[in-house]
Write a protein that holds these residues in place. Structure first.
Motif, PDB file in Angstrom:
ATOM      1  N   GLN A 196      70.996 119.035 108.871  1.00 53.46           N
ATOM      2  CA  GLN A 196      71.334 118.293 107.662  1.00 53.46           C
ATOM      3  C   GLN A 196      72.406 117.253 107.969  1.00 53.46           C
ATOM      4  OE1 GLN A 196      72.254 121.746 105.004  1.00 53.46           O
ATOM      5  NE2 GLN A 196      70.697 120.819 103.657  1.00 53.46           N
ATOM      6  N   ARG A 197      72.569 116.313 107.039  1.00 45.68           N
ATOM      7  CA  ARG A 197      73.584 115.283 107.236  1.00 45.68           C
ATOM      8  C   ARG A 197      74.742 115.500 106.282  1.00 45.68           C
ATOM      9  NH1 ARG A 197      76.124 110.651 106.539  1.00 45.68           N
ATOM     10  NH2 ARG A 197      76.230 109.176 108.287  1.00 45.68           N
ATOM     11  N   LEU A 198      75.940 115.220 106.769  1.00 43.64           N
ATOM     12  CA  LEU A 198      77.133 115.345 105.940  1.00 43.64           C
ATOM     13  C   LEU A 198      77.037 114.459 104.706  1.00 43.64           C
ATOM     14  CD1 LEU A 198      80.065 115.192 108.533  1.00 43.64           C
ATOM     15  CD2 LEU A 198      79.334 117.191 107.218  1.00 43.64           C
ATOM     16  N   VAL A 199      77.563 114.947 103.603  1.00 47.30           N
ATOM     17  CA  VAL A 199      77.721 114.147 102.392  1.00 47.30           C
ATOM     18  C   VAL A 199      79.192 114.237 102.003  1.00 47.30           C
ATOM     19  CG1 VAL A 199      77.080 113.825  99.988  1.00 47.30           C
ATOM     20  CG2 VAL A 199      75.362 114.602 101.637  1.00 47.30           C
ATOM     21  N   LEU A 200      79.910 113.146 102.165  1.00 44.04           N
ATOM     22  CA  LEU A 200      81.342 113.132 101.876  1.00 44.04           C
ATOM     23  C   LEU A 200      81.589 112.504 100.507  1.00 44.04           C
ATOM     24  CD1 LEU A 200      82.876 112.018 105.299  1.00 44.04           C
ATOM     25  CD2 LEU A 200      82.349 114.320 104.487  1.00 44.04           C
ATOM     26  N   ARG A 201      82.574 113.031  99.813  1.00 39.18           N
ATOM     27  CA  ARG A 201      82.994 112.485  98.533  1.00 39.18           C
ATOM     28  C   ARG A 201      84.346 111.806  98.693  1.00 39.18           C
ATOM     29  NH1 ARG A 201      78.173 112.475  96.252  1.00 39.18           N
ATOM     30  NH2 ARG A 201      77.226 114.557  96.157  1.00 39.18           N
ATOM     31  N   ALA A 202      84.552 110.779  97.899  1.00 40.46           N
ATOM     32  CA  ALA A 202      85.814 110.039  97.984  1.00 40.46           C
ATOM     33  C   ALA A 202      86.999 110.950  97.699  1.00 40.46           C
ATOM     34  CB  ALA A 202      85.794 108.858  97.010  1.00 40.46           C
ATOM     35  N   GLU A 203      86.828 111.884  96.757  1.00 44.76           N
ATOM     36  CA  GLU A 203      87.927 112.778  96.402  1.00 44.76           C
ATOM     37  C   GLU A 203      88.336 113.657  97.595  1.00 44.76           C
ATOM     38  OE1 GLU A 203      85.075 112.520  94.834  1.00 44.76           O
ATOM     39  OE2 GLU A 203      85.609 111.490  92.956  1.00 44.76           O
ATOM     40  N   GLY A 204      87.332 114.143  98.317  1.00 46.70           N
ATOM     41  CA  GLY A 204      87.624 114.976  99.483  1.00 46.70           C
ATOM     42  C   GLY A 204      88.331 114.211 100.579  1.00 46.70           C
ATOM     43  N   VAL A 205      87.905 112.978 100.819  1.00 45.54           N
ATOM     44  CA  VAL A 205      88.559 112.166 101.848  1.00 45.54           C
ATOM     45  C   VAL A 205      89.985 111.822 101.417  1.00 45.54           C
ATOM     46  CG1 VAL A 205      88.487 109.975 103.093  1.00 45.54           C
ATOM     47  CG2 VAL A 205      86.378 111.263 102.717  1.00 45.54           C
ATOM     48  N   THR A 206      90.179 111.529 100.137  1.00 45.49           N
ATOM     49  CA  THR A 206      91.532 111.233  99.644  1.00 45.49           C
ATOM     50  C   THR A 206      92.459 112.428  99.853  1.00 45.49           C
ATOM     51  OG1 THR A 206      90.686 109.685  97.971  1.00 45.49           O
ATOM     52  CG2 THR A 206      92.894 110.596  97.616  1.00 45.49           C
ATOM     53  N   GLU A 207      91.959 113.636  99.602  1.00 41.97           N
ATOM     54  CA  GLU A 207      92.766 114.838  99.832  1.00 41.97           C
ATOM     55  C   GLU A 207      93.112 114.981 101.311  1.00 41.97           C
ATOM     56  OE1 GLU A 207      90.554 118.092  98.293  1.00 41.97           O
ATOM     57  OE2 GLU A 207      90.817 117.513  96.180  1.00 41.97           O
ATOM     58  N   ALA A 208      92.145 114.708 102.198  1.00 45.71           N
ATOM     59  CA  ALA A 208      92.412 114.791 103.637  1.00 45.71           C
ATOM     60  C   ALA A 208      93.467 113.772 104.053  1.00 45.71           C
ATOM     61  CB  ALA A 208      91.119 114.578 104.420  1.00 45.71           C
ATOM     62  N   VAL A 209      93.395 112.574 103.491  1.00 45.64           N
ATOM     63  CA  VAL A 209      94.372 111.527 103.802  1.00 45.64           C
ATOM     64  C   VAL A 209      95.768 111.960 103.363  1.00 45.64           C
ATOM     65  CG1 VAL A 209      95.092 109.173 103.227  1.00 45.64           C
ATOM     66  CG2 VAL A 209      92.700 109.643 103.762  1.00 45.64           C
ATOM     67  N   GLU A 210      95.869 112.569 102.201  1.00 42.38           N
ATOM     68  CA  GLU A 210      97.177 113.035 101.715  1.00 42.38           C
ATOM     69  C   GLU A 210      97.731 114.163 102.587  1.00 42.38           C
ATOM     70  OE1 GLU A 210      96.248 113.982  97.700  1.00 42.38           O
ATOM     71  OE2 GLU A 210      96.444 111.904  96.993  1.00 42.38           O
ATOM     72  N   LEU A 211      96.868 115.041 103.078  1.00 38.91           N
ATOM     73  CA  LEU A 211      97.313 116.093 103.996  1.00 38.91           C
ATOM     74  C   LEU A 211      97.823 115.494 105.305  1.00 38.91           C
ATOM     75  CD1 LEU A 211      94.543 118.808 103.472  1.00 38.91           C
ATOM     76  CD2 LEU A 211      96.917 118.875 102.674  1.00 38.91           C
ATOM     77  N   VAL A 212      97.139 114.461 105.798  1.00 39.47           N
ATOM     78  CA  VAL A 212      97.587 113.763 107.007  1.00 39.47           C
ATOM     79  C   VAL A 212      98.978 113.181 106.781  1.00 39.47           C
ATOM     80  CG1 VAL A 212      97.205 111.660 108.364  1.00 39.47           C
ATOM     81  CG2 VAL A 212      95.323 113.265 108.000  1.00 39.47           C
ATOM     82  N   GLU A 213      99.202 112.581 105.625  1.00 41.02           N
ATOM     83  CA  GLU A 213     100.523 112.024 105.303  1.00 41.02           C
ATOM     84  C   GLU A 213     101.597 113.103 105.332  1.00 41.02           C
ATOM     85  OE1 GLU A 213     100.972 108.395 102.419  1.00 41.02           O
ATOM     86  OE2 GLU A 213      99.592 109.837 101.537  1.00 41.02           O
ATOM     87  N   ARG A 214     101.323 114.216 104.694  1.00 41.30           N
ATOM     88  CA  ARG A 214     102.303 115.304 104.647  1.00 41.30           C
ATOM     89  C   ARG A 214     102.608 115.840 106.033  1.00 41.30           C
ATOM     90  NH1 ARG A 214      99.772 119.533 100.715  1.00 41.30           N
ATOM     91  NH2 ARG A 214     101.355 120.830 101.774  1.00 41.30           N
ATOM     92  N   LEU A 215     101.576 116.017 106.840  1.00 40.84           N
ATOM     93  CA  LEU A 215     101.775 116.561 108.180  1.00 40.84           C
ATOM     94  C   LEU A 215     102.577 115.595 109.041  1.00 40.84           C
ATOM     95  CD1 LEU A 215     101.365 118.712 110.279  1.00 40.84           C
ATOM     96  CD2 LEU A 215      99.051 117.843 110.687  1.00 40.84           C
ATOM     97  N   VAL A 216     102.250 114.315 108.990  1.00 35.98           N
ATOM     98  CA  VAL A 216     102.976 113.330 109.798  1.00 35.98           C
ATOM     99  C   VAL A 216     104.436 113.246 109.366  1.00 35.98           C
ATOM    100  CG1 VAL A 216     103.190 110.851 110.281  1.00 35.98           C
ATOM    101  CG2 VAL A 216     100.963 111.970 110.438  1.00 35.98           C
ATOM    102  N   ALA A 217     104.699 113.351 108.066  1.00 35.41           N
ATOM    103  CA  ALA A 217     106.093 113.342 107.601  1.00 35.41           C
ATOM    104  C   ALA A 217     106.871 114.499 108.221  1.00 35.41           C
ATOM    105  CB  ALA A 217     106.140 113.415 106.082  1.00 35.41           C
TER     106      ALA A 217
END
Length: 342
Positions: free
Chosen positions: A304-325
């Motif tokens: 099967q092929r991945l189906v990504l949602r904008a909300e999920g990617v936004t959450e991942a981006v925010e986690l990246v921000e927190r971790l880098v901080a």
């Protein structure tokens, strides 16, 4: 007979040059493309800075850091345009020469004879090749803190094209902010495209690129932080694309792992996002057994092929921000403990 045509053809002997204009965009930026076949990253440089930088003969790819001669950074669209424009100019010159010879031949023919012969050159309308259209305004405009070169990119880029300076820490916040802004503008992207299928395909690509750019942004900034730590161990290439391996390296060097900044559910969510980025980059998004085993994502079956949602990617981006901080704080503490160099 055919003197003008022969003269034109002789002028082409030895590979004569045909001038072709490649224009800047409306803001004065000039399109460039990495010549590495594994990258082909497109970016822009302010035309003024491009002409200064090319005198040094070596340019650097903002994305992958590849270095090459300054005459090898034409985009594929520019090469196609230059080829088509050169062919059009040669065809036009040959057509004019033939017309001149035909008119001269016709004037030399006797009038009123039993047999009359004239020559005609049929010239179809010529299409004027316009310079390649400027792309949409780039999401991220950067001024190199080292040499002041101004360049622009879409997505993540961490090397100055003029001097090669790595500005990972300076660019990280801008990159993350650009990803977030792009994800928020998806409704505008849909509205701007009358064809529904094209709109949805474009939105899917934007969402997937957002995830890939976020992981790349994380990798580059953590690499930059890591090499500035006191006595950092040698790492393999792309070690910080793997959250578990990166956390172990960070723990060994600073005394803290990634779990000091994100709880277990958040780390699991981010690890799944990193595995999704791996599928997009290496398997065109097609799920395999390895992905399911490493991510724990049982929503999919192999093939099967991945189906990504904008909300999920936004959450991942925010986690990246927190971790880098958190990692920045770790790095600052580690450097302060080392004290000034003797």
């Amino acid at each position: 007979m055919f003197e003008e045509t022969q003269r034109f053809l002789r002028s082409l002997d030895g590979g004569g040059q045909v001038p072709v204009l490649i224009e800047d965009d409306e803001e004065g930026y000039f399109d460039r493309e990495c010549p590495s076949d594994e990258c082909l990253f497109q970016f822009k440089m302010l035309s003024e800075d491009w002409h200064k930088a090319k005198e040094a003969e070596r340019l650097h790819c903002p994305a992958c850091g590849h270095t090459d001669h300054s005459d090898r950074w034409w985009t594929q669209q520019q090469v196609e345009h230059m080829h088509a424009a050169a062919v059009a100019q040669i065809q036009g010159g040959l057509n004019r020469a033939l017309k001149t010879d035909a008119a001269r031949f016709n004037r030399s023919r006797p009038r009123g004879g039993f047999i009359s012969m004239t020559m005609k050159v049929d010239s179809r309308p010529q299409h004027v090749m316009l310079p390649p259209a400027a792309t949409d305004p780039m999401a991220l405009k950067i001024t190199c803190p080292s040499c002041a070169c101004r360049y622009a990119v879409i997505g993540a880029a961490y090397f100055c094209p003029a001097c090669g300076h790595s500005a990972a820490e300076q660019v990280f916040e801008q990159t993350i902010a650009g990803i977030k802004a792009t994800l928020k503008a998806l409704d505008q992207v849909r509205a701007a495209m009358p064809d529904r299928d094209t709109a949805e395909t474009t939105v899917r690509v934007v969402i997937e690129n957002g995830l890939q750019n976020a992981v790349t942004a994380f990798q580059r900034v953590v690499e930059a932080l890591f090499v500035e730590l006191p006595a950092p161990p040698k790492t393999r290439r792309n070690a910080f694309q793997n959250l578990a391996e990166g956390s172990t390296l960070w723990q060994q060097t600073t005394g803290k792992g990634y779990d000091a900044h994100l709880d277990a559910p958040s780390l699991d969510q981010l690890a799944r996002a990193f595995q999704q980025r791996h599928l997009l980059a290496h398997r065109q998004g097609l799920v395999d057994e390895e992905y399911i085993a490493k991510s724990g994502d049982t929503r999919y079956r192999p093939g099967q092929r991945l189906v990504l949602r904008a909300e999920g990617v936004t959450e991942a981006v925010e986690l990246v921000e927190r971790l880098v901080a958190g990692l920045r704080d770790d790095a600052s503490i580690a450097r302060s403990r080392q004290g000034p160099s003797p």
